[in-house]
Design a protein around this motif. Structure first.
Motif, PDB file in Angstrom:
ATOM      1  N   UNK A   5       0.851  -1.185   0.000  1.00  0.00           N
ATOM      2  CA  UNK A   5       0.000   0.000   0.000  1.00  0.00           C
ATOM      3  C   UNK A   5       0.890   1.240   0.000  1.00  0.00           C
ATOM      4  N   UNK A   6       0.703   2.050  -1.006  1.00  0.00           N
ATOM      5  CA  UNK A   6       1.501   3.267  -1.101  1.00  0.00           C
ATOM      6  C   UNK A   6       0.660   4.467  -0.688  1.00  0.00           C
ATOM      7  N   UNK A   7       1.288   5.367   0.022  1.00  0.00           N
ATOM      8  CA  UNK A   7       0.564   6.566   0.421  1.00  0.00           C
ATOM      9  C   UNK A   7       0.826   7.708  -0.549  1.00  0.00           C
ATOM     10  N   UNK A   8       1.885   7.573  -1.339  1.00  0.00           N
ATOM     11  CA  UNK A   8       2.158   8.626  -2.319  1.00  0.00           C
ATOM     12  C   UNK A   8       2.495   8.020  -3.675  1.00  0.00           C
ATOM     13  N   UNK A   9       2.309   8.834  -4.699  1.00  0.00           N
ATOM     14  CA  UNK A   9       2.601   8.390  -6.065  1.00  0.00           C
ATOM     15  C   UNK A   9       4.058   7.949  -6.149  1.00  0.00           C
ATOM     16  N   UNK A  10       4.293   6.764  -6.685  1.00  0.00           N
ATOM     17  CA  UNK A  10       5.645   6.224  -6.738  1.00  0.00           C
ATOM     18  C   UNK A  10       6.481   6.833  -7.865  1.00  0.00           C
ATOM     19  N   UNK A  11       5.881   7.754  -8.592  1.00  0.00           N
ATOM     20  CA  UNK A  11       6.632   8.436  -9.644  1.00  0.00           C
ATOM     21  C   UNK A  11       6.892   9.893  -9.271  1.00  0.00           C
ATOM     22  N   UNK A  12       5.824  10.657  -9.017  1.00  0.00           N
ATOM     23  CA  UNK A  12       6.039  12.086  -8.755  1.00  0.00           C
ATOM     24  C   UNK A  12       6.012  12.412  -7.271  1.00  0.00           C
ATOM     25  N   UNK A  13       5.585  11.476  -6.444  1.00  0.00           N
ATOM     26  CA  UNK A  13       5.580  11.707  -5.004  1.00  0.00           C
ATOM     27  C   UNK A  13       4.332  12.378  -4.469  1.00  0.00           C
ATOM     28  N   UNK A  14       3.384  12.677  -5.348  1.00  0.00           N
ATOM     29  CA  UNK A  14       2.166  13.382  -4.909  1.00  0.00           C
ATOM     30  C   UNK A  14       1.377  12.534  -3.906  1.00  0.00           C
ATOM     31  N   UNK A  15       0.833  13.209  -2.924  1.00  0.00           N
ATOM     32  CA  UNK A  15      -0.026  12.537  -1.945  1.00  0.00           C
ATOM     33  C   UNK A  15      -1.469  12.864  -2.297  1.00  0.00           C
ATOM     34  N   UNK A  16      -2.316  11.830  -2.416  1.00  0.00           N
ATOM     35  CA  UNK A  16      -3.708  12.103  -2.771  1.00  0.00           C
ATOM     36  C   UNK A  16      -4.386  12.982  -1.713  1.00  0.00           C
ATOM     37  N   UNK A  17      -5.324  13.798  -2.153  1.00  0.00           N
ATOM     38  CA  UNK A  17      -6.063  14.665  -1.232  1.00  0.00           C
ATOM     39  C   UNK A  17      -6.848  13.801  -0.241  1.00  0.00           C
TER      40      UNK A  17
END
Ligand SMILES: [Zn+2]
Length: 269
Positions: A5-17
């Motif tokens: 389970x990822x909390x942030x995008x594994x490419x750009x690092x963005x965290x979903x709202x």
């Protein structure tokens, strides 16, 4: 199949709202599943190799439907943006190839697009696998920012003449390889570290093999061996010539199995 389970995008690092999730990411494009003959058994075999000298010691087969899984790896912007561009960018020439209607030449731009597409499948497949992480964030940053690949990747192609790999829509995540395979640095029998991977594809009539890792020497071995044996080199390209597909090898099942043997074929040529 349980995904990390990822909390942030594994490419750009963005965290979903708040209240939102990362988007579901196809590892294997849907159109390929419909184009290629359906085959119910899609085993992805991982050969675990804690100690290179005892390669046959542990070997496990996981049943993982790499062809339909959609783990939450990337944000909506990445997934629907540059990742989608890579997937769309190959359609016009890859669809005919998969139908065994090869264009005589792949242009430098098509070569670049196909390289990115294969590399991205490797990246996503590895992120979906809880076992290893050999592909670095720096590699993922590079492909996202530059729409190109960094040093440390070697991608080759040939034609797949056999039927076994074709039927299996063969994606074979041949193992992550320990550091100790080519240089004796860190990594012990009990606690191996993995820094390189080999992924072999038999996508209908297309054979491809992707080697990546921070061990540039290892990756270069693959490149030079492939060059010596007349494989089509997708990456790295040292000139801007097209690739003549009429010159590609037509590999049998037996040859593909050899290219996917436990000891990397290119270390011994
Ligand atoms: Zn992103």
């Amino acid at each position: 199949m349980k995904f990390p389970t990822f909390t942030r995008c594994q490419f750009c690092g963005a965290i979903p709202a708040e209240g939102e999730k990362l988007s579901r990411t196809h590892i294997w494009p849907k159109w390929l599943n419909t184009t290629l003959e359906h085959h119910p058994s899609c085993d992805v075999e991982c050969i675990d190799r804690p100690d290179f000298s005892k390669i046959t010691k542990t070997r496990k087969t996981r049943h993982q439907d790499i062809f339909t899984i959609q783990p939450r790896i990337a944000c909506i912007q990445c997934n629907g943006g540059w990742m989608n561009n890579i997937e769309q960018g190959v359609l016009d020439f890859l669809k005919p190839i998969i139908s065994n209607d090869w264009p005589q030449f792949l242009t430098p731009e098509q070569i670049r697009k196909l390289s990115l597409w294969l590399a991205l499948i490797c990246m996503n497949a590895e992120l979906a696998s809880p076992l290893y992480n050999t592909i670095t964030q720096a590699d993922r940053d590079y492909i996202r920012n530059k729409e190109d690949l960094p040093r440390g990747w070697s991608i080759i192609v040939a034609k797949n003449h056999g039927s076994y790999w074709r039927k299996r829509r063969g994606y074979h995540n041949y193992p992550a390889l320990p550091l100790s395979i080519n240089r004796r640095l860190s990594g012990t029998v009990d606690n191996p570290t993995y820094d390189k991977q080999i992924t072999t594809f038999g996508i209908g009539p297309l054979f491809a093999q992707v080697v990546s890792g921070q061990d540039f020497n290892f990756v270069a071995h693959h490149f030079f061996a492939a060059q010596k044996f007349g494989f089509g080199i997708l990456f790295p390209r040292h000139d801007s010539s097209p690739l003549d597909t009429t010159q590609l090898h037509n590999l049998s099942d037996h040859q593909i199995n050899d290219l996917n043997s436990q000891i990397p074929w290119f270390l011994h040529v």
